[in-house]
Design a protein around this motif. Structure first.
Motif, short mmCIF file in Angstrom:
data_model
loop_
_atom_site.label_atom_id
_atom_site.label_comp_id
_atom_site.label_asym_id
_atom_site.label_seq_id
_atom_site.Cartn_x
_atom_site.Cartn_y
_atom_site.Cartn_z
N ALA A 139 0.81 -1.22 0.00
CA ALA A 139 0.00 0.00 0.00
C ALA A 139 0.84 1.27 0.00
O ALA A 139 0.39 2.32 -0.46
CB ALA A 139 -0.92 0.00 1.22
N VAL A 140 2.05 1.20 0.53
CA VAL A 140 2.88 2.40 0.69
C VAL A 140 3.61 2.73 -0.61
O VAL A 140 4.13 1.85 -1.30
CB VAL A 140 3.91 2.19 1.82
CG1 VAL A 140 4.93 3.31 1.84
CG2 VAL A 140 3.20 2.09 3.16
N ASP A 141 3.62 4.02 -0.97
CA ASP A 141 4.42 4.47 -2.11
C ASP A 141 5.08 5.80 -1.76
O ASP A 141 5.05 6.24 -0.61
CB ASP A 141 3.57 4.57 -3.39
CG ASP A 141 2.46 5.60 -3.32
OD1 ASP A 141 2.48 6.44 -2.39
OD2 ASP A 141 1.56 5.57 -4.17
N GLU A 142 5.65 6.47 -2.76
CA GLU A 142 6.42 7.69 -2.50
C GLU A 142 5.52 8.85 -2.08
O GLU A 142 6.02 9.87 -1.58
CB GLU A 142 7.23 8.09 -3.75
CG GLU A 142 6.42 8.58 -4.94
CD GLU A 142 5.83 7.45 -5.77
OE1 GLU A 142 5.12 7.73 -6.76
OE2 GLU A 142 6.08 6.26 -5.41
N ARG A 143 4.21 8.72 -2.24
CA ARG A 143 3.29 9.79 -1.84
C ARG A 143 2.59 9.49 -0.51
O ARG A 143 1.69 10.23 -0.10
CB ARG A 143 2.26 10.02 -2.94
CG ARG A 143 2.87 10.66 -4.19
CD ARG A 143 1.84 10.89 -5.26
NE ARG A 143 2.44 11.56 -6.42
CZ ARG A 143 1.82 11.77 -7.57
NH1 ARG A 143 0.55 11.36 -7.73
NH2 ARG A 143 2.43 12.39 -8.56
N THR A 144 3.00 8.43 0.15
CA THR A 144 2.46 8.13 1.48
C THR A 144 3.21 8.96 2.51
O THR A 144 4.41 8.79 2.71
CB THR A 144 2.62 6.64 1.82
OG1 THR A 144 2.02 5.84 0.79
CG2 THR A 144 1.94 6.32 3.16
N LYS A 145 2.51 9.88 3.15
CA LYS A 145 3.14 10.78 4.11
C LYS A 145 2.93 10.36 5.56
O LYS A 145 3.80 10.60 6.41
CB LYS A 145 2.59 12.20 3.93
CG LYS A 145 2.95 12.84 2.58
CD LYS A 145 4.44 13.09 2.48
CE LYS A 145 4.80 13.87 1.22
NZ LYS A 145 4.31 15.25 1.24
#
Length: 349
Positions: A139-145
């Motif tokens: 679920a996590v990517d580079e836009r997960t803050k």
């Protein structure tokens, strides 16, 4: 590697926070003619005509002694809900960035995300109410803050495996928010002691549960000073009113009373869980580290409605993911718990 500056929204990097009249003055004074207050006083026994300390330092210093952290590592919000909102507004670009949540969990994480137009990615807990680590990785990517972890979790009551939280902290470059609203009732120790180890850690706690100050709306966040400075930059200037600050200071002197209530609550929780399991209307009571129980029943809606008729209010969680047929029941006083059990027993199975 964690880099706070890379997580901040560009407008927050450029933001010049509102400077109150009291921010511009240091030291003591006897005449205040700087903030356009009513100089004659208040129509109350206690004068509230002056604006409160915007940084709530007296409260923070007293909390620092209790929690064992420097006051500079404490942020106070108008309830934990304000802490959640300020985190979104500080780090998540509307319509671009995303947050990971683990349903079933506290509903305000998603509501606040929706208000701030932040994309929500849900990773359902496992059947035993723990984090699905493989699904989280997907679920996590580079836009997960942000990742919100409620432990002990609401509405399930259980603590999340500490090793899983530590693994997320060690491998996620964004901010991990561990919500410990119910930590006072838990066997698991707080993550506050880990702040120096994890620069991406934010620990939320509250004065609404064990401390019995729900009406005052004071939530706490503990983090590295770099994160706390961002939250202070974004929050409204006077987010904690003077009456709340005064009453919190008074309450914090009564920690022994609070500790006694915590012990009593845990004893009553265990007694209530055992008694519920003796009722034919109850199929299962899940282990709890909180001041409530999640109970699977034969007819959640029917039992809930019957209790309402008798003037007893619990929470119907039967439509929540992984909580089919469940009621969430706050631990009451011994007398309230006896009345609850006697009333449930009257429901026809």
């Amino acid at each position: 590697m964690f880099d706070l500056n890379s997580l901040l929204r560009d407008n927050i990097k450029r933001l010049v926070p509102y400077s109150t009249a009291r921010d511009e003055f240091k030291g003591e004074a006897s005449i205040f003619l700087d903030a356009n207050e009513n100089s004659f006083g208040s129509p109350l026994p206690v004068a509230y005509n002056r604006y409160p300390d915007p940084m709530q330092w007296k409260v923070k210093y007293k909390l620092a002694d209790i929690k064992g952290v420097p006051p500079q590592n404490i942020f106070l919000g108008n309830g934990s809900d304000e802490v959640i909102d300020v985190l979104y507004r500080s780090f998540c670009r509307p319509g671009v960035d995303n947050v990971v949540l683990f349903p079933p969990t506290y509903g305000m994480y998603e509501v606040s995300a929706n208000i701030n137009d932040v994309i929500v990615r849900k990773v359902s807990l496992t059947p035993d109410y723990q984090i699905d680590m493989a699904a989280l990785q997907e679920a996590v990517d580079e836009r997960t803050k942000l990742i919100f972890i409620c432990s002990p979790n609401n509405p399930t009551g259980n603590s999340i495996n500490r090793s899983d939280i530590e693994m997320i902290l060690n491998n996620f470059d964004g901010i991990v928010v561990v919500d410990e609203a119910y930590i006072n009732f838990a066997r698991q120790k707080t993550f506050i002691s880990e702040l120096t180890e994890y620069p991406n850690l934010v620990v939320m706690q509250t004065l609404s549960k064990a401390w019995g100050l729900a009406a005052l709306r004071v939530g706490m966040a503990f983090a590295g000073e770099e994160i706390i400075n961002v939250l202070n930059k974004v929050k409204p200037p006077y987010n904690i009113n003077q009456a709340a600050q005064d009453l919190v200071l008074e309450a914090l002197d009564n920690i022994n009373q609070v500790n006694e209530w915590i012990k009593d609550t845990v004893v009553e929780r265990d007694k209530l869980a055992a008694s519920l399991m003796n009722l034919p209307q109850v199929l299962e009571v899940y282990p709890s580290d909180a001041n409530f129980l999640l109970a699977k029943t034969v007819d959640a809606k029917g039992i809930y409605n019957y209790l309402v008729e008798k003037g007893i209010i619990v929470r119907d969680r039967s439509k929540v993911e992984l909580c089919n047929g469940c009621l969430r029941i706050t631990v009451g006083t011994p007398e309230e718990n006896v009345t609850l059990l006697e009333t449930i027993a009257q429901v026809t199975v």
